[in-house]
Scaffold this active site. Structure first.
Site, PDB file in Angstrom:
ATOM      1  CE1 TYR A 192       7.317  -0.029  -5.762  1.00 22.05           C
ATOM      2  CE2 TYR A 192       5.106  -0.284  -6.659  1.00 22.05           C
ATOM      3  CZ  TYR A 192       6.475  -0.205  -6.850  1.00 22.05           C
ATOM      4  OH  TYR A 192       6.990  -0.310  -8.109  1.00 22.05           O
ATOM      5  CG  ASP A 193      -0.020   0.081  -4.624  1.00 22.85           C
ATOM      6  OD1 ASP A 193       0.916  -0.229  -5.399  1.00 22.85           O
ATOM      7  OD2 ASP A 193      -0.873  -0.728  -4.235  1.00 22.85           O
ATOM      8  NE  ARG A 248      18.618 -19.427 -26.809  1.00 26.51           N
ATOM      9  CZ  ARG A 248      19.525 -19.759 -25.933  1.00 26.51           C
ATOM     10  NH1 ARG A 248      20.795 -19.567 -26.190  1.00 26.51           N
ATOM     11  NH2 ARG A 248      19.175 -20.296 -24.792  1.00 26.51           N
ATOM     12  CD  GLU A 268      16.023 -19.058 -19.048  1.00 25.34           C
ATOM     13  OE1 GLU A 268      17.098 -18.647 -19.552  1.00 25.34           O
ATOM     14  OE2 GLU A 268      15.469 -20.116 -19.384  1.00 25.34           O
ATOM     15  CB  CYS A 324     -22.332 -53.724 -17.312  1.00 26.25           C
ATOM     16  SG  CYS A 324     -20.910 -53.107 -18.217  1.00 26.25           S
ATOM     17  CB  SER A 379      22.405 -23.318 -27.452  1.00 30.17           C
ATOM     18  OG  SER A 379      23.168 -23.727 -28.556  1.00 30.17           O
ATOM     19  CE  LYS A 435      27.067 -19.835 -17.282  1.00 35.36           C
ATOM     20  NZ  LYS A 435      26.297 -18.677 -16.764  1.00 35.36           N
ATOM     21  CB  ALA A 494      -0.928  -0.003   1.206  1.00 35.42           C
ATOM     22  CB  CYS A 512     -22.275 -49.384 -21.514  1.00 37.53           C
ATOM     23  SG  CYS A 512     -20.937 -50.416 -20.900  1.00 37.53           S
ATOM     24  CE1 TYR A 535      15.855 -14.352  -9.181  1.00 37.07           C
ATOM     25  CE2 TYR A 535      14.392 -15.839 -10.391  1.00 37.07           C
ATOM     26  CZ  TYR A 535      14.693 -15.106  -9.250  1.00 37.07           C
ATOM     27  OH  TYR A 535      13.838 -15.126  -8.188  1.00 37.07           O
TER      28      TYR A 535
END
Length: 682
Positions: free
Chosen positions: A38-39, A145, A181, A441, A84, A299, A36, A417, A231
């Site tokens: 923040y708003d 990409r 990503e 049945c 990639s 990596k 709130a 059926c 991220y």
DNA sequence: GATCCTCGAGTTCC
DNA sequence: CTCGAGGATC
């Protein structure tokens, strides 16, 4: 003039504050003001800017949703290609990668003979790779990409991500292309779908599709309303590196000081053992992460070493994606058939082109009922997403609409059926359609018999689906009672029945002639009478005769029996056919063991307690634990609520354990349970 | 009458 | 495991 000055100051202060709060909320994950508050800042800034349009700048937080919708996305050529990564699924592929890295680095004199390579290990997010370009600290462009060389210009959409700063803070380089990503957390995804459902708009099949769909909106206002996160895990063009260090981890640490949201888990690990250990640890966390990952990425941490290793074709030689077995795959929906259950329930089943997912090949998956098919909007001929997650049972998640052929056909519930031809009926207010044929049945007769001989009922070994099919089709067996007159000689004449199997079955039948009353009641397959209710009835009445004689009012006195269950029981025992079967059972020597209506309930260790089991216990099976708890007067339930006395958690405990913590329910391990039950430990 | 809780029923693969 | 629906409780 002075007033103008103070407006400028105020606007600056507001922008700074809002950027700070975004940083705390999205990057540090530690908000310092309420939503709130923040708003209110945002509203004040908007008002001031409206009053002074000349003071609006493109990097004001109010301008995240900028211009009008686009007609199409432009294309952007990446200054440095977005590559990639090589993929590995098996540990030996990872070993091979590590060996190649070692050889190259030793050859270049960068690694001593007995030295191990230092890697950075991180998540491989299941989202969309994006490159975001900052010039002089300002966000100027963002691109997908694409084919690695050229991507789509999604700048106005990316600007709406509140986790991404529009201006960098701290000691930033002149040009910085951040690679990372865009994704949606599982919780945000669920909430978004809930909202979509309420508004009658289409729902997304998984977080990845939701993120992709949200980012590919031509109208940035729509993207702005979607809870996307970003991220960072790497970079493209960068005019300056950190001066202090020459490590991948250090660059990402530096990104963090610039106010960028960086991949939350990045560990320095050493050698092949470090890599595989990270893979295993992350794998066991996977289902509990707030977002979906499809693997981990390794990596080489030294940037100098990265340069030496270089690239092959379109992938770097210094990095590797180590993937987990897919939990989701796409395949074709070849058809939808229906199955008839014990109660006549008609269940549509998806016939799928065989697909390997979650470690097994899946060809069938239940679609539950008509409504479910409509809700998911799957059609025959669709390419569908199949999931086989933590639980074992495969599930059709939904169609890939882009791949829907023109002739994709909707499922139509048959009118009669498929087994006996009786009408299929679906009561107005129920979700399930049923064959009205009853025991006329053959499918229902077979399922009723299978239920009667199942482990929790009469527990007759050696009577599988195949044999029941033969016995029913040949009309040798029409009811439960007929099973008990089967002889060794005639059994041997059926397919796949050797002498030994037949002997075993006859012995099993003999053993089953004196079942506990609750098992017999359960075996009869009375609608709405499952294991628990059968036990309650047995306890209350003590003998089969007493249950048969009971009227509705009497039955209502049994715990957990209400009007619907009571009526169902009375109806069952007033059906002449059922009484015939019971008589025939008696003729063949089937006699339930009478039960002492017990009253020593309150003296037992777990009287009045409800226990929920979750996960895998070290010694006992779930069923062992269940039996011991029941023997001690306790109840075992499937879901955790405030009334649950204990949750017994084993290995790989899931949501139930979390819920127990939420509700403050005491949690035990197997040893704790045994203590409670009075088992001595040694 | 609404809400919470628990039970029943159906399900896949090897 | 997950849904749907019956029963209990306020």
């Amino acid at each position: 003039m002075a007033q103008q000055e103070s407006v400028v100051d105020r606007i600056d202060a507001l922008r700074q504050a809002i950027a700070d709060h975004n940083h705390h909320y999205y990057v540090l994950d530690a908000p310092i003001v309420s939503d709130a508050q923040y708003d209110r800042l945002m509203v004040e800034l908007q008002a001031l800017e409206q009053a002074h349009p000349d003071l609006i700048t493109p990097d004001s937080p109010t301008q995240r949703v900028g211009a009008a919708p686009l007609a199409a996305f432009g294309s952007v050529r990446h200054a440095v290609p977005m590559l990639s990564l090589g993929n590995a699924f098996e540990a030996d592929e990872v070993s091979a990668f590590d060996r190649r890295v070692q050889e190259t680095l030793r050859g270049a004199g960068m690694l001593a003979a007995d030295e191990q390579v230092v890697y950075q290990a991180e998540y491989k997010f299941d989202g969309l790779a994006i490159s975001v370009r900052y010039e002089n600290g300002r966000l100027v462009q963002a691109a997908t990409r694409g084919d690695g060389q050229t991507g789509e210009d999604v700048t106005s959409n990316i600007r709406t991500l509140r986790s991404l700063p529009l201006t960098l803070r701290g000691d930033f380089p002149d040009v910085l292309e951040v690679r990372g990503e865009v994704l949606m957390t599982r919780a945000d995804f669920e909430q978004l779908n809930q909202k979509q459902l309420e508004r009658g708009e289409k729902i997304f099949v998984n977080p990845r599709n939701a993120a992709a769909g949200s980012l590919r909106q031509l109208d940035p206002r729509i993207t702005a309303s979607r809870p996307l996160r970003f991220y960072a895990y790497g970079w493209g063009q960068m005019t300056r590196r950190t001066r202090t260090d020459d490590q991948h981890t250090a660059v990402l640490d530096w990104f963090e000081t610039l106010g960028l949201p960086v991949s939350p888990r990045r560990e320095r690990v050493i050698g092949i053992d470090g890599l595989l250990d990270f893979y295993d640890r992350t794998g066991s966390l996977r289902d509990e992460l707030p977002f979906e990952i499809d693997g981990v990425v390794y990596k080489v941490n030294s940037l100098a070493a990265q340069d030496v290793l270089g690239f092959v074709a379109r992938a770097p030689r210094f990095a590797l994606a180590h993937k987990y077995p897919a939990q989701e795959e796409t395949t074709r929906l070849l058809g939808i058939e229906v199955q008839v259950g014990r109660t006549g329930a008609i269940t549509p089943v998806a016939r799928l082109e065989p697909v390997f997912v979650g470690g097994v090949t899946v060809t069938n998956a239940t679609l539950h009922n008509e409504d479910e098919i409509r809700r998911k909007d799957v059609r025959i001929g669709d390419t569908v997403i199949v999931r086989r997650a933590g639980d074992v049972i495969p599930e059709v998640v939904g169609p890939v609409l882009d791949l829907r052929p023109d002739d994709a056909a909707c499922f139509v519930m048959p009118l009669s059926c498929p087994v006996c031809g009786s009408a299929i009926e679906r009561p107005e207010d129920e979700a399930i359609a049923r064959c009205s044929g009853g025991l006329f049945c053959a499918a229902q007769r077979k399922q009723t018999l299978l239920h009667a001989v199942s482990r929790k009922a009469l527990d007759i070994d050696g009577l599988g689906e195949k044999l029941i099919d033969q016995l029913v089709d040949s009309e040798r067996v029409k009811s439960l009672a007929d099973l008990f007159s089967l002889t060794l000689d005639e059994l041997s004449r059926y397919e796949r029945m050797g002498k030994k199997s037949a002997e075993n079955l006859v012995a099993a039948l003999q053993k089953a002639r004196h079942p506990a009353l609750d098992r017999l009641l359960y075996a009869l397959g009375i609608r709405h009478v499952g294991e628990t209710t059968a036990r309650a009835l047995a306890q209350y009445f003590g003998s089969l005769e007493a249950v048969i004689k009971a009227d509705e009012d009497t039955l209502l006195g049994v715990p957990d029996v209400g009007p619907i269950v009571a009526r169902s029981i009375v109806r069952f025992f007033s059906e002449p056919h059922n009484l015939d079967v019971l008589n025939a059972l008696q003729q063949t020597g089937v006699q339930a063991q009478a039960v002492q209506p017990s009253d020593n309930k309150n003296t037992l260790a777990l009287s009045g307690k409800t226990v929920v089991l979750t996960g895998t216990l070290p010694v006992w099976t779930r069923d062992d634990a269940r039996r011991h708890i029941l023997a001690a007067g306790g109840k075992v339930s499937g879901s955790v609520s405030r009334k649950t006395s204990y949750v017994v958690a084993g290995d790989q405990a899931g949501s139930k354990l979390a819920r127990a913590h939420d509700l403050g329910v005491p949690v035990l391990d197997e040893a704790g349970l045994k203590d409670l039950l009075g088992f001595s430990e040694d």
